[in-house]
Scaffold this motif. Sequence first.
Motif, PDB file in Angstrom:
ATOM      1  N   ALA A 197       0.872  -1.175   0.000  1.00 48.90           N
ATOM      2  CA  ALA A 197       0.000   0.000   0.000  1.00 48.90           C
ATOM      3  C   ALA A 197       0.903   1.216   0.000  1.00 48.90           C
ATOM      4  CB  ALA A 197      -0.896   0.002   1.238  1.00 48.90           C
TER       5      ALA A 197
ATOM      6  N   VAL B   7       0.392   6.030   5.140  1.00 48.06           N
ATOM      7  CA  VAL B   7       0.889   5.044   6.103  1.00 48.06           C
ATOM      8  C   VAL B   7       2.018   5.660   6.923  1.00 48.06           C
ATOM      9  CG1 VAL B   7       1.997   2.786   6.354  1.00 48.06           C
ATOM     10  CG2 VAL B   7       0.151   3.086   4.693  1.00 48.06           C
TER      11      VAL B   7
ATOM     12  N   ALA C 186      -6.252   1.220  12.480  1.00 43.04           N
ATOM     13  CA  ALA C 186      -6.461   1.048  11.043  1.00 43.04           C
ATOM     14  C   ALA C 186      -5.134   0.753  10.334  1.00 43.04           C
ATOM     15  CB  ALA C 186      -7.125   2.289  10.451  1.00 43.04           C
ATOM     16  N   LYS C 187      -4.079   1.440  10.742  1.00 42.41           N
ATOM     17  CA  LYS C 187      -2.751   1.196  10.147  1.00 42.41           C
ATOM     18  C   LYS C 187      -2.308  -0.240  10.438  1.00 42.41           C
ATOM     19  CE  LYS C 187       2.050   2.853  10.362  1.00 42.41           C
ATOM     20  NZ  LYS C 187       2.779   1.860  11.147  1.00 42.41           N
TER      21      LYS C 187
ATOM     22  N   LEU D 141      -4.234  -2.606   8.248  1.00 44.87           N
ATOM     23  CA  LEU D 141      -3.719  -2.557   6.884  1.00 44.87           C
ATOM     24  C   LEU D 141      -2.424  -3.352   6.764  1.00 44.87           C
ATOM     25  CD1 LEU D 141      -3.729  -1.504   3.979  1.00 44.87           C
ATOM     26  CD2 LEU D 141      -2.671   0.604   4.830  1.00 44.87           C
ATOM     27  N   GLU D 142      -1.507  -3.112   7.671  1.00 38.92           N
ATOM     28  CA  GLU D 142      -0.233  -3.827   7.638  1.00 38.92           C
ATOM     29  C   GLU D 142      -0.434  -5.334   7.830  1.00 38.92           C
ATOM     30  OE1 GLU D 142       1.866  -1.577  10.616  1.00 38.92           O
ATOM     31  OE2 GLU D 142       2.704  -0.218   9.103  1.00 38.92           O
TER      32      GLU D 142
ATOM     33  N   LEU E 246      -1.761  -6.749   4.571  1.00 45.07           N
ATOM     34  CA  LEU E 246      -0.680  -6.818   3.587  1.00 45.07           C
ATOM     35  C   LEU E 246       0.244  -7.989   3.890  1.00 45.07           C
ATOM     36  CD1 LEU E 246       0.179  -3.024   3.307  1.00 45.07           C
ATOM     37  CD2 LEU E 246      -1.040  -4.416   1.610  1.00 45.07           C
TER      38      LEU E 246
ATOM     39  N   ALA F 192      -6.950  -5.563   2.871  1.00 48.95           N
ATOM     40  CA  ALA F 192      -6.095  -4.372   2.798  1.00 48.95           C
ATOM     41  C   ALA F 192      -6.868  -3.200   2.212  1.00 48.95           C
ATOM     42  CB  ALA F 192      -4.848  -4.664   1.975  1.00 48.95           C
ATOM     43  N   ASP F 193      -7.664  -3.467   1.189  1.00 51.19           N
ATOM     44  CA  ASP F 193      -8.478  -2.407   0.592  1.00 51.19           C
ATOM     45  C   ASP F 193      -9.447  -1.832   1.622  1.00 51.19           C
ATOM     46  OD1 ASP F 193      -9.515  -0.899  -1.768  1.00 51.19           O
ATOM     47  OD2 ASP F 193     -11.315  -2.082  -1.350  1.00 51.19           O
TER      48      ASP F 193
ATOM     49  N   ALA G 104      -9.162  -1.914   4.881  1.00 47.08           N
ATOM     50  CA  ALA G 104      -8.390  -1.216   5.914  1.00 47.08           C
ATOM     51  C   ALA G 104      -7.884   0.132   5.404  1.00 47.08           C
ATOM     52  CB  ALA G 104      -7.224  -2.083   6.378  1.00 47.08           C
ATOM     53  N   SER G 105      -7.616   0.243   4.109  1.00 45.42           N
ATOM     54  CA  SER G 105      -7.154   1.531   3.574  1.00 45.42           C
ATOM     55  C   SER G 105      -8.245   2.589   3.712  1.00 45.42           C
ATOM     56  CB  SER G 105      -6.708   1.390   2.118  1.00 45.42           C
ATOM     57  OG  SER G 105      -7.806   1.210   1.244  1.00 45.42           O
TER      58      SER G 105
ATOM     59  N   LEU H 270      -8.362   3.607   7.338  1.00 52.38           N
ATOM     60  CA  LEU H 270      -7.253   4.508   7.673  1.00 52.38           C
ATOM     61  C   LEU H 270      -7.547   5.926   7.185  1.00 52.38           C
ATOM     62  CD1 LEU H 270      -4.455   5.094   8.811  1.00 52.38           C
ATOM     63  CD2 LEU H 270      -3.479   4.264   6.659  1.00 52.38           C
TER      64      LEU H 270
END
Length: 115
Positions: A11, A45, A78-79, A82-83, A86, A94-95, A97-98, A101
């Motif tokens: 991301a 990020v 949220a970060k 996302l991590e 990923l 991941a989408d 979570a983006s 974020l």
Amino acid sequence: MGQYLQIRVIAQTYDEAGAEKQFPKLYALAWPVEATPSEGPRGLVELAGVLDDRIRLGDLPAPDRKAMTPGLEKVTAAKMALEGALGNRDPQAADQASYQLEDALGELEKLAPRP
């Protein structure tokens, strides 16, 4: 993965200038104007990580830290989501979570003090 090829799900912020326009107070807080700007990416990020450091380590006055901490917790969660997505090579998670974020950064932008 092959012997020489590595598969990655990443991301990254494709428009850092646009992100800075969307979150001007947070960018000013994370990366104040300096004579020699720091190198490296300044995406969302990275913004989340720098804000976590600046707010938790006391780079802000106590009232501002206190006001921003609940929003920062959402950004950090949220970060991490996302991590984690990923790392698990799960592009759908991941989408999702983006978006979380970006929404959390939007909420934190409202709590941020004026530069």
